[in-house]
Design an enzyme around this catalytic site. Sequence first.
Site, PDB file in Angstrom:
ATOM      1  N   HIS A 114       0.797  -1.249   0.071  1.00  0.00           N
ATOM      2  CA  HIS A 114      -0.033  -0.058  -0.025  1.00  0.00           C
ATOM      3  C   HIS A 114       0.774   1.288   0.007  1.00  0.00           C
ATOM      4  O   HIS A 114       1.923   1.103   0.455  1.00  0.00           O
ATOM      5  CB  HIS A 114      -0.874   0.036   1.187  1.00  0.00           C
ATOM      6  CG  HIS A 114      -0.346   0.366   2.486  1.00  0.00           C
ATOM      7  ND1 HIS A 114      -0.160   1.475   2.868  1.00  0.00           N
ATOM      8  CD2 HIS A 114       0.166  -0.676   3.360  1.00  0.00           C
ATOM      9  CE1 HIS A 114       0.604   1.429   4.260  1.00  0.00           C
ATOM     10  NE2 HIS A 114       0.869  -0.074   4.498  1.00  0.00           N
ATOM     11  N   ASP A 116      -0.575   4.328   0.698  1.00  0.00           N
ATOM     12  CA  ASP A 116      -1.144   5.216   1.722  1.00  0.00           C
ATOM     13  C   ASP A 116      -0.748   5.429   2.989  1.00  0.00           C
ATOM     14  O   ASP A 116       0.102   4.542   3.316  1.00  0.00           O
ATOM     15  CB  ASP A 116      -2.617   5.184   1.748  1.00  0.00           C
ATOM     16  CG  ASP A 116      -2.973   3.949   2.579  1.00  0.00           C
ATOM     17  OD1 ASP A 116      -2.593   2.929   2.146  1.00  0.00           O
ATOM     18  OD2 ASP A 116      -3.854   3.768   3.339  1.00  0.00           O
ATOM     19  N   ASP A 147       6.406   2.177   6.117  1.00  0.00           N
ATOM     20  CA  ASP A 147       4.790   1.604   5.940  1.00  0.00           C
ATOM     21  C   ASP A 147       4.301   2.436   5.002  1.00  0.00           C
ATOM     22  O   ASP A 147       3.712   3.303   5.183  1.00  0.00           O
ATOM     23  CB  ASP A 147       4.409   1.950   7.473  1.00  0.00           C
ATOM     24  CG  ASP A 147       2.868   1.161   7.552  1.00  0.00           C
ATOM     25  OD1 ASP A 147       2.723   0.559   6.678  1.00  0.00           O
ATOM     26  OD2 ASP A 147       2.367   1.780   8.547  1.00  0.00           O
ATOM     27  N   GLU A 181      -5.190   1.065   2.853  1.00  0.00           N
ATOM     28  CA  GLU A 181      -4.746   0.192   4.105  1.00  0.00           C
ATOM     29  C   GLU A 181      -4.879   0.757   5.317  1.00  0.00           C
ATOM     30  O   GLU A 181      -5.606   0.123   5.995  1.00  0.00           O
ATOM     31  CB  GLU A 181      -3.401  -0.319   3.578  1.00  0.00           C
ATOM     32  CG  GLU A 181      -3.160  -1.530   4.693  1.00  0.00           C
ATOM     33  CD  GLU A 181      -2.501  -1.307   6.083  1.00  0.00           C
ATOM     34  OE1 GLU A 181      -2.285  -2.133   6.739  1.00  0.00           O
ATOM     35  OE2 GLU A 181      -2.240  -0.038   6.203  1.00  0.00           O
ATOM     36  N   GLU A 182      -4.521   1.953   5.479  1.00  0.00           N
ATOM     37  CA  GLU A 182      -4.408   2.652   6.931  1.00  0.00           C
ATOM     38  C   GLU A 182      -5.940   2.830   7.355  1.00  0.00           C
ATOM     39  O   GLU A 182      -5.845   3.258   8.860  1.00  0.00           O
ATOM     40  CB  GLU A 182      -3.684   3.837   6.778  1.00  0.00           C
ATOM     41  CG  GLU A 182      -1.969   3.674   6.417  1.00  0.00           C
ATOM     42  CD  GLU A 182      -1.214   3.044   7.412  1.00  0.00           C
ATOM     43  OE1 GLU A 182      -1.825   2.631   8.264  1.00  0.00           O
ATOM     44  OE2 GLU A 182       0.040   2.783   7.337  1.00  0.00           O
ATOM     45  N   ASP A 210       4.623  -5.953   4.446  1.00  0.00           N
ATOM     46  CA  ASP A 210       3.712  -4.725   5.334  1.00  0.00           C
ATOM     47  C   ASP A 210       4.111  -4.669   6.766  1.00  0.00           C
ATOM     48  O   ASP A 210       3.158  -4.810   7.432  1.00  0.00           O
ATOM     49  CB  ASP A 210       2.539  -4.569   4.813  1.00  0.00           C
ATOM     50  CG  ASP A 210       1.949  -3.141   5.442  1.00  0.00           C
ATOM     51  OD1 ASP A 210       2.558  -2.216   5.929  1.00  0.00           O
ATOM     52  OD2 ASP A 210       0.682  -3.114   5.410  1.00  0.00           O
ATOM     53  N   HIS A 460       3.689   4.417  12.032  1.00  0.00           N
ATOM     54  CA  HIS A 460       2.553   5.204  12.780  1.00  0.00           C
ATOM     55  C   HIS A 460       2.885   6.402  13.906  1.00  0.00           C
ATOM     56  O   HIS A 460       2.028   6.822  14.145  1.00  0.00           O
ATOM     57  CB  HIS A 460       1.503   4.235  13.294  1.00  0.00           C
ATOM     58  CG  HIS A 460       0.852   3.401  12.453  1.00  0.00           C
ATOM     59  ND1 HIS A 460      -0.469   2.839  12.642  1.00  0.00           N
ATOM     60  CD2 HIS A 460       1.251   2.838  11.231  1.00  0.00           C
ATOM     61  CE1 HIS A 460      -0.605   1.861  11.653  1.00  0.00           C
ATOM     62  NE2 HIS A 460       0.199   1.883  10.807  1.00  0.00           N
TER      63      HIS A 460
END
Length: 493
Positions: A114, A116, A147, A181-182, A210, A460
């Site tokens: 991903h 995003d 990520d 995804e997030e 991931d 994150h």
Amino acid sequence: IIIIIIIIIIIIIIIIIIMAYSYSTSVIGIVIFYDALREWVAIESDSSNVLKRPDLHHMMEKAAQKLRLMGGMVELVDIGQQELPDGQTLALPKVVTAQFGSDPNKRTVCIYGHVDVQPAKMDDGWATDPYNLTDINGNLYGRGASDNKAPVLAWIHAVEAYQALHMELPVNVKFIIEGMEETGSNGLEDMIVAQRDIFFSDVDYIIISDCGWLSRRPALTYGTRGNCYFFAEVIEGPKQDLHSGVYGGTVIEPMTDLIGILDTLIDPNGKILIPGIREAVAPLSDEEWKMYQDIQFDLENYKNKIGVDQLMYNSKVDLLAHMWRYPTVSIHGIQGAFSDHGTKTVIPAKVVAKFSIRQVPNMDPAVVKKQVTDYLHLVFSKRKSPNKLKVTMVIGAKPWLADTQDPVFEAGKAAIKRVFNVDPDLIREGATIPIARTFQDVTGKSIIMMPIGGFDDGLHSQNEKMSRYNYIEGTKYFIAYLHEVSLIKKTSV
Ligand SMILES: CC(=O)N[C@@H](Cc1c[nH]cn1)C(=O)O
């Protein structure tokens, strides 16, 4: 003597030329990798912020264009609209699919990733601009660096490497790259179901990169926990917030009810108190215990990394088991609670608790939903409160577990050995990648997770980074993997 001296000089010159050439090509290689990641990180593809949706569309276009320029057969698949809480709709970012090669005599791998990212701003405490990739001491800092932008790029670079060397790809390579995804991979499950007999029909193995290593030792991941996310609302109390001095002692406070029931979910030793939850969990086998025992993991490092003096468990095996293969309850927050600075003396009229329970084999989110709802209503009823309780499960993601005896893992081990010269740790992941289980259930294909992210990448969080080492060696590892996975065909066909 003169001839010998001339020969030695010629040899030295040749060595210098070779070293200069290999240095310049590796530098060029590093610059290309760095520039690619810098360009991708510069796009604020935050899927949780609707105002950033144009950036997210741009990011998907950019990924598609990169794959197109490499000669891939690329599609941008429309996956529909996202419904917003206010009832408005917004176009979901298209999913990028790409294909390199369609030789029926070769294995076909499908790389999922991903592009995003989670939100990030300087005010959160970043040391550098999160959208300006910054190289400090061999670490590349930027939102989405680990990520999941660098791992996606590493797979792309792996294909590029075969192309640059004019070497035929040993397997057919497909990509499926999403942009939600997030925020829960909205629309992707439907797309996978719709594409099961089309895009996925010739896929042998699905690869996800991931996640991260557990230590400095490379790892292969064979399991993720699922997650059931709940809202518990205490409603129908006072019609508006009240002054606690004026009304305190006269009303039955929604917050007191809520805290009371939340305190019955888990005890101070981490034991989940909801009947039926612990009973469903698959027992820890001797073999699994032995596997955990062999994993390189330092409890002191772990404590230092998260900044605590004491953990819930003091042995490595207990800690890993509770991180990966036992459920846990986490209470995330209370909507409606006073949470600002200062000393507001308020009785909130309506409060909503957010908590989640990580899922492990053999738990079933549908059963967990009933267990949690029935239990909380029972506990609440004992309080004899005039207020009302409403429990809703808003996410019900299942855990994923792979068979590590699958040849796809043998290929992973061989590739790691070839590039890093070590045997990998076989690890599980405590977090949730819901799409892994969807891939497994819908396509029936073998799934492997091949992380290249470091254990300390700060996903994150503030100052997310990807090390140059992991990015570059990770690319080499993916190149080696494409070769190793192609050998499965030779031995089993
Ligand atoms: C990889 C990761 O961090 N996934 C998230 C996904 C999720 C699960 N429930 C809600 N979001 C995680 O928290 O595990």
